[in-house]
Design a protein around this motif. Structure first.
Motif, PDB file in Angstrom:
ATOM      1  N   LYS A  59       0.943  -1.129  -0.052  1.00 46.26           N
ATOM      2  CA  LYS A  59      -0.125   0.040   0.009  1.00 46.26           C
ATOM      3  C   LYS A  59       0.885   1.319   0.031  1.00 46.26           C
ATOM      4  CE  LYS A  59      -4.069  -1.715   2.606  1.00 46.26           C
ATOM      5  NZ  LYS A  59      -4.720  -1.558   3.831  1.00 46.26           N
ATOM      6  N   ARG A  60       0.214   2.231  -0.470  1.00 48.48           N
ATOM      7  CA  ARG A  60       0.844   3.523  -0.351  1.00 48.48           C
ATOM      8  C   ARG A  60       0.706   4.153   1.097  1.00 48.48           C
ATOM      9  NH1 ARG A  60      -2.034   6.345  -5.261  1.00 48.48           N
ATOM     10  NH2 ARG A  60      -3.592   5.778  -3.759  1.00 48.48           N
ATOM     11  N   ARG A  61       1.401   4.938   1.868  1.00 46.89           N
ATOM     12  CA  ARG A  61       1.123   5.510   2.994  1.00 46.89           C
ATOM     13  C   ARG A  61      -0.210   6.218   3.109  1.00 46.89           C
ATOM     14  NH1 ARG A  61       5.437   9.304   6.187  1.00 46.89           N
ATOM     15  NH2 ARG A  61       4.384   9.556   8.053  1.00 46.89           N
ATOM     16  N   THR A  62      -0.530   6.922   2.179  1.00 41.21           N
ATOM     17  CA  THR A  62      -1.999   7.597   2.146  1.00 41.21           C
ATOM     18  C   THR A  62      -3.131   6.618   2.219  1.00 41.21           C
ATOM     19  OG1 THR A  62      -1.922   7.804   0.120  1.00 41.21           O
ATOM     20  CG2 THR A  62      -1.081   9.597   1.117  1.00 41.21           C
ATOM     21  N   ASP A  63      -3.112   5.237   1.868  1.00 40.97           N
ATOM     22  CA  ASP A  63      -4.047   4.385   1.742  1.00 40.97           C
ATOM     23  C   ASP A  63      -3.916   3.382   3.154  1.00 40.97           C
ATOM     24  OD1 ASP A  63      -4.759   5.113  -0.795  1.00 40.97           O
ATOM     25  OD2 ASP A  63      -3.362   3.903  -1.884  1.00 40.97           O
ATOM     26  N   LEU A  64      -3.162   3.510   4.001  1.00 41.64           N
ATOM     27  CA  LEU A  64      -3.455   2.767   5.254  1.00 41.64           C
ATOM     28  C   LEU A  64      -4.392   3.270   6.225  1.00 41.64           C
ATOM     29  CD1 LEU A  64       0.676   3.014   6.092  1.00 41.64           C
ATOM     30  CD2 LEU A  64      -0.593   1.137   5.146  1.00 41.64           C
ATOM     31  N   ASP A  65      -4.798   2.263   7.036  1.00 33.71           N
ATOM     32  CA  ASP A  65      -6.079   2.531   7.661  1.00 33.71           C
ATOM     33  C   ASP A  65      -5.641   2.235   9.185  1.00 33.71           C
ATOM     34  OD1 ASP A  65      -6.160  -0.244   8.344  1.00 33.71           O
ATOM     35  OD2 ASP A  65      -7.845  -0.437   6.882  1.00 33.71           O
ATOM     36  N   GLU A  66      -6.551   2.480  10.156  1.00 33.25           N
ATOM     37  CA  GLU A  66      -6.299   2.385  11.698  1.00 33.25           C
ATOM     38  C   GLU A  66      -5.752   1.038  11.912  1.00 33.25           C
ATOM     39  OE1 GLU A  66      -5.359   3.479  15.344  1.00 33.25           O
ATOM     40  OE2 GLU A  66      -6.183   4.876  13.506  1.00 33.25           O
ATOM     41  N   ARG A  67      -6.352  -0.098  11.216  1.00 30.01           N
ATOM     42  CA  ARG A  67      -5.840  -1.454  11.577  1.00 30.01           C
ATOM     43  C   ARG A  67      -4.414  -1.701  10.988  1.00 30.01           C
ATOM     44  NH1 ARG A  67      -5.077  -5.365  14.220  1.00 30.01           N
ATOM     45  NH2 ARG A  67      -5.144  -7.467  13.538  1.00 30.01           N
ATOM     46  N   ASP A  68      -3.968  -0.972   9.727  1.00 27.83           N
ATOM     47  CA  ASP A  68      -2.811  -1.140   9.408  1.00 27.83           C
ATOM     48  C   ASP A  68      -1.696  -0.427  10.389  1.00 27.83           C
ATOM     49  OD1 ASP A  68      -3.467  -2.364   6.976  1.00 27.83           O
ATOM     50  OD2 ASP A  68      -4.004  -0.363   6.037  1.00 27.83           O
ATOM     51  N   ALA A  69      -2.285   0.712  11.083  1.00 25.29           N
ATOM     52  CA  ALA A  69      -1.343   1.403  11.896  1.00 25.29           C
ATOM     53  C   ALA A  69      -1.154   0.468  13.155  1.00 25.29           C
ATOM     54  CB  ALA A  69      -1.962   2.911  12.327  1.00 25.29           C
ATOM     55  N   GLN A  70      -2.222  -0.199  13.381  1.00 25.06           N
ATOM     56  CA  GLN A  70      -2.237  -1.119  14.774  1.00 25.06           C
ATOM     57  C   GLN A  70      -1.044  -2.112  14.600  1.00 25.06           C
ATOM     58  OE1 GLN A  70      -6.093  -2.223  15.522  1.00 25.06           O
ATOM     59  NE2 GLN A  70      -6.706  -0.197  16.278  1.00 25.06           N
ATOM     60  N   VAL A  71      -1.362  -2.907  13.255  1.00 27.71           N
ATOM     61  CA  VAL A  71      -0.261  -3.975  12.649  1.00 27.71           C
ATOM     62  C   VAL A  71       1.110  -3.774  12.606  1.00 27.71           C
ATOM     63  CG1 VAL A  71       0.347  -5.333  10.912  1.00 27.71           C
ATOM     64  CG2 VAL A  71      -2.161  -5.337  11.786  1.00 27.71           C
ATOM     65  N   MET A  72       1.072  -2.356  12.400  1.00 32.00           N
ATOM     66  CA  MET A  72       2.652  -1.708  12.105  1.00 32.00           C
ATOM     67  C   MET A  72       3.263  -1.670  13.524  1.00 32.00           C
ATOM     68  SD  MET A  72       1.935   0.985   9.142  1.00 32.00           S
ATOM     69  CE  MET A  72       3.658   1.792   9.097  1.00 32.00           C
ATOM     70  N   GLN A  73       2.613  -1.033  14.282  1.00 35.38           N
ATOM     71  CA  GLN A  73       3.113  -0.971  15.789  1.00 35.38           C
ATOM     72  C   GLN A  73       3.356  -2.224  16.272  1.00 35.38           C
ATOM     73  OE1 GLN A  73       3.828   2.499  17.362  1.00 35.38           O
ATOM     74  NE2 GLN A  73       5.212   0.727  18.260  1.00 35.38           N
ATOM     75  N   SER A  74       2.243  -3.340  16.107  1.00 31.54           N
ATOM     76  CA  SER A  74       2.499  -4.479  16.825  1.00 31.54           C
ATOM     77  C   SER A  74       3.740  -5.190  16.543  1.00 31.54           C
ATOM     78  CB  SER A  74       1.437  -5.452  16.530  1.00 31.54           C
ATOM     79  OG  SER A  74       1.596  -6.751  16.864  1.00 31.54           O
ATOM     80  N   VAL A  75       4.181  -5.026  15.115  1.00 32.85           N
ATOM     81  CA  VAL A  75       5.299  -5.497  14.156  1.00 32.85           C
ATOM     82  C   VAL A  75       6.706  -4.925  14.906  1.00 32.85           C
ATOM     83  CG1 VAL A  75       6.494  -5.882  12.029  1.00 32.85           C
ATOM     84  CG2 VAL A  75       3.994  -6.545  12.339  1.00 32.85           C
ATOM     85  N   VAL A  76       6.482  -3.663  14.878  1.00 33.60           N
ATOM     86  CA  VAL A  76       7.684  -3.119  15.498  1.00 33.60           C
ATOM     87  C   VAL A  76       7.863  -3.495  16.910  1.00 33.60           C
ATOM     88  CG1 VAL A  76       8.373  -0.706  16.410  1.00 33.60           C
ATOM     89  CG2 VAL A  76       7.311  -0.926  13.998  1.00 33.60           C
ATOM     90  N   ASN A  77       6.805  -3.576  17.877  1.00 32.63           N
ATOM     91  CA  ASN A  77       6.891  -3.971  19.067  1.00 32.63           C
ATOM     92  C   ASN A  77       7.632  -5.490  19.278  1.00 32.63           C
ATOM     93  OD1 ASN A  77       5.870  -1.541  20.015  1.00 32.63           O
ATOM     94  ND2 ASN A  77       4.109  -2.439  20.317  1.00 32.63           N
ATOM     95  N   ARG A  78       6.912  -6.308  18.381  1.00 30.79           N
ATOM     96  CA  ARG A  78       7.503  -7.773  18.536  1.00 30.79           C
ATOM     97  C   ARG A  78       9.053  -8.027  17.982  1.00 30.79           C
ATOM     98  NH1 ARG A  78       2.511 -10.982  15.734  1.00 30.79           N
ATOM     99  NH2 ARG A  78       4.020 -12.661  16.187  1.00 30.79           N
TER     100      ARG A  78
END
Length: 111
Positions: A59-78
């Motif tokens: 995806k392009r950054r502008t197409d990300l939704d709230e769920r994508d942001a949550q997954v991104m944060q989860s992956v970074v944390n893991r």
């Protein structure tokens, strides 16, 4: 689709820890899901999180939704929980590497 603004810090850190390309991750997820008797469909291969990371990478950054942001944060944390802040190439047990690769992070690949 509602647009969600992903802040620069999360965007940059996600792309720092996810050091596999979408092609590499897709190939890995299909390889990981292949078994002697069965093989998952390509768009169903791998873990749900791995598939979500793959979707984010496509995806392009502008197409990300709230769920994508949550997954991104989860992956970074893991990844940080497994690697801390040191993302230098490191070998380890095979299962450890494979778990991280299913998130898009190959610990043997330079960041």
């Amino acid at each position: 689709m509602a647009e969600t603004r992903v802040d620069d810090d999360l965007w940059n850190e996600f792309h720092r820890v996810v050091n596999m390309t979408s092609r590499e991750l897709s190939d890995w997820l299909r390889t990981r899901s292949a078994h002697q008797d069965t093989e998952a469909l390509p768009d169903e291969a791998g873990t749900p999180t791995g598939q979500q990371v793959l979707g984010i990478l496509r995806k392009r950054r502008t197409d990300l939704d709230e769920r994508d942001a949550q997954v991104m944060q989860s992956v970074v944390n893991r990844v940080h929980a497994q690697r801390r802040d040191d993302l230098e190439p490191t070998s380890g047990q095979q299962n450890w590497r494979h778990r991280l690769m299913s998130l898009g992070h190959d610990p043997l690949k330079p960041s």
